[in-house]
Design a protein around this motif. Structure first.
Motif, short mmCIF file in Angstrom:
data_model
loop_
_atom_site.label_atom_id
_atom_site.label_comp_id
_atom_site.label_asym_id
_atom_site.label_seq_id
_atom_site.Cartn_x
_atom_site.Cartn_y
_atom_site.Cartn_z
N MET A 203 7.18 30.42 3.03
CA MET A 203 6.43 29.96 4.19
C MET A 203 6.15 28.45 4.10
SD MET A 203 3.67 33.07 4.45
CE MET A 203 3.10 32.64 6.09
N ASN A 204 6.72 27.72 5.05
CA ASN A 204 6.49 26.29 5.14
C ASN A 204 5.49 26.05 6.27
OD1 ASN A 204 8.85 25.21 3.33
ND2 ASN A 204 9.74 26.79 4.63
N ILE A 205 4.30 25.59 5.90
CA ILE A 205 3.20 25.51 6.87
C ILE A 205 2.81 24.05 7.11
CG2 ILE A 205 0.83 26.21 7.37
CD1 ILE A 205 1.29 28.60 5.52
N SER A 206 2.90 23.66 8.36
CA SER A 206 2.42 22.34 8.77
C SER A 206 0.98 22.49 9.23
CB SER A 206 3.28 21.79 9.92
OG SER A 206 4.62 21.64 9.50
N ILE A 207 0.12 21.58 8.78
CA ILE A 207 -1.31 21.65 9.11
C ILE A 207 -1.65 20.58 10.15
CG2 ILE A 207 -3.66 21.57 8.20
CD1 ILE A 207 -2.10 23.83 7.03
N HIS A 208 -2.38 20.99 11.16
CA HIS A 208 -2.85 20.05 12.18
C HIS A 208 -4.36 20.23 12.35
CE1 HIS A 208 -2.78 17.56 15.75
NE2 HIS A 208 -3.42 18.49 16.42
N PHE A 209 -5.08 19.13 12.49
CA PHE A 209 -6.53 19.19 12.70
C PHE A 209 -6.85 18.90 14.16
CE2 PHE A 209 -6.05 17.66 8.26
CZ PHE A 209 -6.62 18.76 7.62
N SER A 210 -7.84 19.61 14.68
CA SER A 210 -8.24 19.39 16.07
C SER A 210 -9.71 19.75 16.24
CB SER A 210 -7.37 20.24 17.00
OG SER A 210 -7.68 20.00 18.35
N ASN A 211 -10.31 19.23 17.29
CA ASN A 211 -11.71 19.54 17.62
C ASN A 211 -11.77 20.37 18.89
OD1 ASN A 211 -13.24 17.99 15.56
ND2 ASN A 211 -12.17 16.28 16.48
N THR A 212 -12.61 21.38 18.91
CA THR A 212 -12.79 22.19 20.10
C THR A 212 -14.10 22.94 20.00
OG1 THR A 212 -11.80 23.89 21.52
CG2 THR A 212 -11.62 24.23 19.15
N LYS A 213 -14.61 23.39 21.15
CA LYS A 213 -15.80 24.23 21.16
C LYS A 213 -15.47 25.61 21.70
CE LYS A 213 -19.25 20.55 21.40
NZ LYS A 213 -20.45 20.03 22.08
N ASN A 214 -14.23 25.78 22.10
CA ASN A 214 -13.79 27.06 22.64
C ASN A 214 -13.58 28.08 21.52
OD1 ASN A 214 -13.72 26.03 25.27
ND2 ASN A 214 -11.67 25.20 24.94
#
Length: 247
Positions: A203-214
């Protein structure tokens, strides 16, 4: 697999109480109907618990068969053929003890490397011993490369986890929101990349960060400092541990 085993154990316990008066069924086919019980477990229960003349084919007994009969070819080491070859062991009125004895010989004496042939009670029947050829042939496991994008959604000090109802692995357990992507997509810029081995997957996993309130229906906001208080799979813990300094 450990998580699903615990869930299947609970399901089976309920079925046994409700349908079998709290006692394990002693019929091989009935045992296989219980969640999480396949041929091997049903065979082991039948032999060890109910003393039925069945040899459970675990890894240790597989190795014994391969060594005793010096099985090397692709067709010879297939499960289907090994089940046929179990007839070599014959039958005994102490089926439970016999099955466990064979497992112990495989585990303690007929080791994958450097077997203790001088202590083995069945060397006179062992072709590998006679030929001094102890190499064990294994069926090669095909490793599949998979690529995923995991998004770590933040809301102040909270992280979003979702109950996994999408992927076959870690079913119904808490993971970070993920989706499968192509290898070319994985080459795009991401905050971090990780690699995990799971079963036959690389498993090759790319990590992305984001902000949300949903929060989706299957989602749960958890404070970063309280993740350890929840039933979270090791997979999720490892992702968090690798990125917590970036959060």
């Amino acid at each position: 697999g450990y998580y699903s085993r615990a869930k299947n154990l609970k399901k089976s316990a309920k079925i046994i109480v409700d349908n079998y008066n709290g006692r394990l069924p002693n019929n091989f086919e009935e045992l296989k109907k219980l969640p999480g019980i396949g041929d091997y477990t049903a065979s082991a229960i039948s032999a060890i618990v109910f003393n039925k003349p069945i040899i459970p084919l675990d890894g240790n007994i597989e190795r014994l068969l391969k060594r005793i009969l010096n099985l090397k070819k692709e067709d010879e080491i297939k499960k289907k053929n090994l089940h046929k070859k179990k007839i070599f062991f014959g039958k005994t009125f102490r089926s439970g003890d016999y099955a466990q004895a064979l497992m112990e010989i495989g585990a303690l004496l007929c080791k994958p490397k450097n077997p203790y042939c001088d202590k083995c009670p069945i060397t006179k029947n062992c072709l590998s011993f006679k030929r001094k050829d102890f190499e064990i042939k294994k069926k090669e496991k095909k490793i599949i490369d998979k690529f995923y994008l995991a998004t770590l959604y933040k809301n102040n000090n909270q992280l979003l986890l979702i109950k996994n109802d999408k992927f076959k692995f870690l079913k119904n357990l808490l993971i970070f929101p993920m989706k499968e992507i192509t290898q070319s997509d994985s080459l795009l810029k991401s905050n971090k990349k990780l690699n995990f081995k799971m079963s036959n997957m690389n498993m090759n996993i790319s990590i992305h960060f984001s902000n949300t309130k949903n929060k989706p229906k299957n989602g749960l906001w958890i404070e970063k400092t309280k993740l350890k208080n929840y039933m979270i799979p090791t997979f999720t813990k490892k992702i968090f541990a690798s990125v917590k300094h970036n959060l």
